[in-house]
Design a protein around this motif. Sequence first.
Motif, PDB file in Angstrom:
ATOM      1  N   GLU A  74     -81.309-138.399  23.279  1.00 45.22           N
ATOM      2  CA  GLU A  74     -81.850-137.051  23.236  1.00 45.22           C
ATOM      3  C   GLU A  74     -82.479-136.784  21.872  1.00 45.22           C
ATOM      4  OE1 GLU A  74     -82.146-134.497  25.444  1.00 45.22           O
ATOM      5  OE2 GLU A  74     -81.557-135.936  26.974  1.00 45.22           O
ATOM      6  N   LEU A  75     -83.682-136.304  21.893  1.00 43.95           N
ATOM      7  CA  LEU A  75     -84.354-135.958  20.644  1.00 43.95           C
ATOM      8  C   LEU A  75     -83.805-134.640  20.097  1.00 43.95           C
ATOM      9  CD1 LEU A  75     -87.981-136.793  21.779  1.00 43.95           C
ATOM     10  CD2 LEU A  75     -86.603-138.109  20.162  1.00 43.95           C
ATOM     11  N   PRO A  76     -83.749-134.494  18.794  1.00 40.10           N
ATOM     12  CA  PRO A  76     -83.238-133.244  18.239  1.00 40.10           C
ATOM     13  C   PRO A  76     -84.130-132.070  18.620  1.00 40.10           C
ATOM     14  CG  PRO A  76     -84.289-134.581  16.547  1.00 40.10           C
ATOM     15  CD  PRO A  76     -84.193-135.434  17.766  1.00 40.10           C
ATOM     16  N   GLY A  77     -83.507-130.942  18.895  1.00 39.76           N
ATOM     17  CA  GLY A  77     -84.254-129.761  19.306  1.00 39.76           C
ATOM     18  C   GLY A  77     -84.754-128.967  18.110  1.00 39.76           C
ATOM     19  N   ILE A  78     -85.683-128.059  18.374  1.00 38.25           N
ATOM     20  CA  ILE A  78     -86.198-127.192  17.325  1.00 38.25           C
ATOM     21  C   ILE A  78     -86.163-125.759  17.836  1.00 38.25           C
ATOM     22  CG2 ILE A  78     -87.675-128.934  16.267  1.00 38.25           C
ATOM     23  CD1 ILE A  78     -90.024-127.685  17.805  1.00 38.25           C
ATOM     24  N   GLY A 134     -87.303-132.071  22.220  1.00 35.69           N
ATOM     25  CA  GLY A 134     -87.512-132.714  20.931  1.00 35.69           C
ATOM     26  C   GLY A 134     -88.659-132.028  20.214  1.00 35.69           C
ATOM     27  N   PRO A 135     -89.613-132.781  19.676  1.00 35.46           N
ATOM     28  CA  PRO A 135     -90.745-132.170  18.982  1.00 35.46           C
ATOM     29  C   PRO A 135     -91.935-131.880  19.897  1.00 35.46           C
ATOM     30  CG  PRO A 135     -90.790-134.527  18.654  1.00 35.46           C
ATOM     31  CD  PRO A 135     -89.564-134.247  19.497  1.00 35.46           C
ATOM     32  N   MET A 162     -98.400-129.686  22.501  1.00 33.97           N
ATOM     33  CA  MET A 162     -98.402-129.720  21.044  1.00 33.97           C
ATOM     34  C   MET A 162     -97.193-130.482  20.532  1.00 33.97           C
ATOM     35  SD  MET A 162     -99.562-125.814  20.037  1.00 33.97           S
ATOM     36  CE  MET A 162     -98.288-125.038  21.056  1.00 33.97           C
ATOM     37  N   LEU A 163     -97.313-130.970  19.312  1.00 35.70           N
ATOM     38  CA  LEU A 163     -96.206-131.627  18.623  1.00 35.70           C
ATOM     39  C   LEU A 163     -95.836-130.819  17.391  1.00 35.70           C
ATOM     40  CD1 LEU A 163     -97.268-135.395  18.698  1.00 35.70           C
ATOM     41  CD2 LEU A 163     -95.422-134.341  20.007  1.00 35.70           C
ATOM     42  N   ARG A 169     -92.623-126.151  11.090  1.00 38.91           N
ATOM     43  CA  ARG A 169     -93.409-124.982  10.694  1.00 38.91           C
ATOM     44  C   ARG A 169     -94.896-125.123  11.054  1.00 38.91           C
ATOM     45  NH1 ARG A 169     -90.491-121.846   6.984  1.00 38.91           N
ATOM     46  NH2 ARG A 169     -92.403-120.981   6.086  1.00 38.91           N
ATOM     47  N   ARG A 170     -95.231-126.192  11.737  1.00 38.74           N
ATOM     48  CA  ARG A 170     -96.607-126.377  12.195  1.00 38.74           C
ATOM     49  C   ARG A 170     -96.603-127.086  13.536  1.00 38.74           C
ATOM     50  NH1 ARG A 170    -100.712-130.261  11.965  1.00 38.74           N
ATOM     51  NH2 ARG A 170    -102.822-129.374  11.932  1.00 38.74           N
ATOM     52  N   LEU A 171     -97.369-126.553  14.469  1.00 41.90           N
ATOM     53  CA  LEU A 171     -97.546-127.154  15.787  1.00 41.90           C
ATOM     54  C   LEU A 171     -99.020-127.515  15.947  1.00 41.90           C
ATOM     55  CD1 LEU A 171     -95.619-124.452  17.888  1.00 41.90           C
ATOM     56  CD2 LEU A 171     -94.644-126.423  16.678  1.00 41.90           C
TER      57      LEU A 171
END
Length: 212
Positions: A74-78, A134-135, A162-163, A169-171
């Motif tokens: 699992e990728l870390p969430g944001i 994730g991202p 988007m990534l 702080r930027r997508l």
Amino acid sequence: MGIGDRIRKRREELGWTQEKVAKETCRAAGVAANTLGRQEIYRYEKGKRTPREWLPAIAEALGLEQEELTAPEELPGIDVSGIWLSRYTYSSTRKGEVSREHFVVVQQQGSRISMESLPLSNDSPVSLDLTVKGPVITGNWVEQTAVDGYYQGAVYHGAIQMLADLTGRRLAGKWVGFTRDFTVDTGPWEMTFQERSTSPSTRQQYDRPPGA
């Protein structure tokens, strides 16, 4: 965390040596105790080899389901909640390359994200319905063009992906959608974080055209 890391972690939880894992794996597979040795378990844990045919027996020996060793990481969430500056670019037959900017209110609940432009930030409001893993942020967008503008209140919609960068702080990504003459178009869409708060006073502060 890969298969080898998961084998090592479970072994350490059980307080076993690599030799013990090898022995119990052979027992689970119903083969002679020296068929699989400590050195192989070492190689599996270091990622130098993949268990493959031994995987079911290793999982059984460690008291795990096989999927617990092989499930994708699992990728870390944001968390992107807050006020963001949105900017996307499209091609106009009359104006050429056009960029539109909005201040948007972003609200996130779990993996679901909703974005809504503030009323005075642009006369063509946008809204987005997204999911995040994730991202990676994926979903749909809708733009209601200005009634008294060139597009005379036409509604456009499409998809977007988007990534998030490492800071969150930027997508940045791409949108895809149809044009006025119903051909498919695409272009860049990026967002820059402004403020975590979405309180009424903060919304009022950003309820203006960007740069004003």
